[in-house]
Every structure is written in C-alpha cells, then in structure tokens.
Design a protein around this motif. Structure first.
Motif, mmCIF file in Angstrom:
data_model
loop_
_atom_site.group_PDB
_atom_site.id
_atom_site.type_symbol
_atom_site.label_atom_id
_atom_site.label_comp_id
_atom_site.label_asym_id
_atom_site.label_seq_id
_atom_site.Cartn_x
_atom_site.Cartn_y
_atom_site.Cartn_z
ATOM 1 N N LEU A 39 55.367 72.021 127.806
ATOM 2 C CA LEU A 39 54.388 72.461 128.798
ATOM 3 C C LEU A 39 53.400 71.336 129.106
ATOM 4 N N VAL A 40 52.854 70.721 128.072
ATOM 5 C CA VAL A 40 51.881 69.638 128.265
ATOM 6 C C VAL A 40 52.557 68.428 128.905
ATOM 7 N N ARG A 41 53.751 68.113 128.454
ATOM 8 C CA ARG A 41 54.453 66.926 128.971
ATOM 9 C C ARG A 41 54.766 67.067 130.463
ATOM 10 N N HIS A 42 55.112 68.276 130.885
ATOM 11 C CA HIS A 42 55.538 68.451 132.279
ATOM 12 C C HIS A 42 54.424 68.882 133.219
ATOM 13 N N THR A 43 53.262 69.241 132.683
ATOM 14 C CA THR A 43 52.179 69.680 133.567
ATOM 15 C C THR A 43 50.976 68.740 133.546
ATOM 16 N N LEU A 46 49.599 63.233 130.250
ATOM 17 C CA LEU A 46 49.440 62.703 128.895
ATOM 18 C C LEU A 46 50.699 61.955 128.469
ATOM 19 N N PRO A 47 50.521 60.825 127.790
ATOM 20 C CA PRO A 47 51.698 60.129 127.250
ATOM 21 C C PRO A 47 52.443 61.035 126.264
ATOM 22 N N VAL A 48 53.721 60.769 126.084
ATOM 23 C CA VAL A 48 54.603 61.644 125.321
ATOM 24 C C VAL A 48 54.118 61.885 123.880
ATOM 25 N N ALA A 105 61.115 56.104 118.605
ATOM 26 C CA ALA A 105 62.163 56.281 119.619
ATOM 27 C C ALA A 105 61.647 55.924 121.010
ATOM 28 N N THR A 106 60.422 56.362 121.311
ATOM 29 C CA THR A 106 59.873 56.171 122.653
ATOM 30 C C THR A 106 59.465 54.723 122.915
ATOM 31 N N TYR A 107 58.663 54.175 122.011
ATOM 32 C CA TYR A 107 58.096 52.843 122.259
ATOM 33 C C TYR A 107 58.887 51.725 121.585
ATOM 34 N N GLY A 108 59.651 52.055 120.560
ATOM 35 C CA GLY A 108 60.456 51.043 119.891
ATOM 36 C C GLY A 108 61.793 50.825 120.566
ATOM 37 N N SER A 113 63.473 59.805 128.058
ATOM 38 C CA SER A 113 63.846 60.902 128.957
ATOM 39 C C SER A 113 63.432 62.219 128.301
ATOM 40 N N PRO A 114 63.300 63.287 129.078
ATOM 41 C CA PRO A 114 62.954 64.579 128.478
ATOM 42 C C PRO A 114 63.931 64.998 127.369
ATOM 43 N N LEU A 115 65.211 64.783 127.579
ATOM 44 C CA LEU A 115 66.200 65.148 126.559
ATOM 45 C C LEU A 115 66.019 64.307 125.294
ATOM 46 N N GLN A 116 65.845 63.009 125.462
ATOM 47 C CA GLN A 116 65.651 62.128 124.301
ATOM 48 C C GLN A 116 64.348 62.459 123.577
ATOM 49 N N SER A 117 63.285 62.700 124.317
ATOM 50 C CA SER A 117 62.006 63.043 123.690
ATOM 51 C C SER A 117 62.120 64.323 122.881
ATOM 52 N N ASN A 118 62.777 65.333 123.436
ATOM 53 C CA ASN A 118 62.947 66.587 122.703
ATOM 54 C C ASN A 118 63.835 66.405 121.482
ATOM 55 N N PHE A 119 64.880 65.596 121.597
ATOM 56 C CA PHE A 119 65.753 65.352 120.458
ATOM 57 C C PHE A 119 64.986 64.682 119.319
ATOM 58 N N PHE A 120 64.227 63.624 119.632
ATOM 59 C CA PHE A 120 63.521 62.901 118.574
ATOM 60 C C PHE A 120 62.306 63.670 118.067
#
Length: 169
Positions: A39-43, A46-48, A105-108, A113-120
């Motif tokens: 919700l926060v990420r898509h609305t 804010l950074p991930v 995962a994100t910065y390294g 992507s939304p899928l990768q962020s949710n997975f990690f």
C-alpha cells in the motif's frame, strides 16, 4: 523408558502447539506487513526500504499484541516493562535482518521491480522469523517456573494449593 518417552512426547506436543500459535500470529503479521508495504509503496513516493521499515514497525506492534495475548498468554506477566523492552530490542534486530535483505537486493543488485521487492521482503521476513521465534521464546516471553505456574493456575481456578508453601525449599 516409557515415562521418559511420555515426558518427551509432552514437551514435543507443547512445542508444536507453540509453533502453531506463533505461526498463526506471525502469518497474520506477515499479511499486515506485506499489505502495508505494498500500500505504501504504490500510493506514496517513499523509497522501497523506507516503505518496508514502516510496514515492519506496524507489523511488530500487531504481533506484540498477538504474542502476548494469544501465543504466550500463559507465560510470566510480572515484568511487562522488561518484556516489552526485550521484545522491541529483538524486533529491532529482526527489522534489520528483514530490511537488510531487501536493502541488499534493491541497492546492491538493483532488483527493484514490485515482484522482486516482494520476494526479497518475504525472504527477509522468513530469515528474521527464525531469529524472532528463538529470541521471543528464550528471552521475552519466559515460561513460569513449574511451582509458580501451578500456583497461578490454582489461583485462577480458585482452588487452594495442595501443598503448603515451605520456606527454604
């Protein structure tokens, strides 16, 4: 050997019930965490990782209530300030573990992507959950000593203790 086996089975049964209750509260907390994160990420902008930290903090508050009043409701309640302090300390370590995986995962690796962020995020939650289960049951929600547990149960049931309290025991 059968008495020993029965005692071991009883301990394993209690551990399995504890794991199931921990899992139920943790599963609900996981849903809160992921729902708030997405919700926060898509609305918002804010950074991930900041969105993830916010979601984790909200889930920590949700989980404390569930653990205290469901999973570990039979545990020692005499030191609530110490309990809450330890819970927050170990939860903070879990937050660092959980969001450290997402950060890496994100910065390294640039997986954002939304899928990768949710997975990690999910992977980080899983690793942090192992730490939290161990730390909460070992340090935060400590079991009452057997004698004290019996007295607490008897006072709850309104039954007098079968054995008088002896000093020096």
């Amino acid at each position: 050997m059968s008495e020993r086996g029965g005692a071991l089975r009883g301990r394993l049964d209690r551990l399995m019930r504890e794991i199931a209750k921990f899992g139920a509260v943790g599963g609900a907390g996981l849903l809160v965490n992921l729902a708030v994160f997405n919700l926060v990420r898509h609305t918002t902008e804010l950074p991930v990782v900041r969105a993830s930290v916010l979601a984790t903090v909200i889930a920590i508050a949700f989980n404390y209530v569930g653990f205290r009043y469901f999973t570990y409701r039979d545990r020692d309640k005499s030191r609530r300030t110490k309990e809450l302090t330890l819970f927050l300390l170990f939860s903070l370590v879990g937050l660092v573990i959980e969001n450290g995986v997402l950060y890496t995962a994100t910065y390294g690796f640039g997986w954002d992507s939304p899928l990768q962020s949710n997975f990690f995020k999910f992977l980080g939650i899983g690793i942090a959950t192992l730490f939290r289960f161990w730390s909460y049951r070992t340090w935060v929600f400590r079991a009452l000593p057997a004698r004290e547990a019996v007295q607490t149960a008897e006072s709850f049931l309104g039954q007098p203790s079968a054995e008088p309290d002896r000093v020096g025991r």
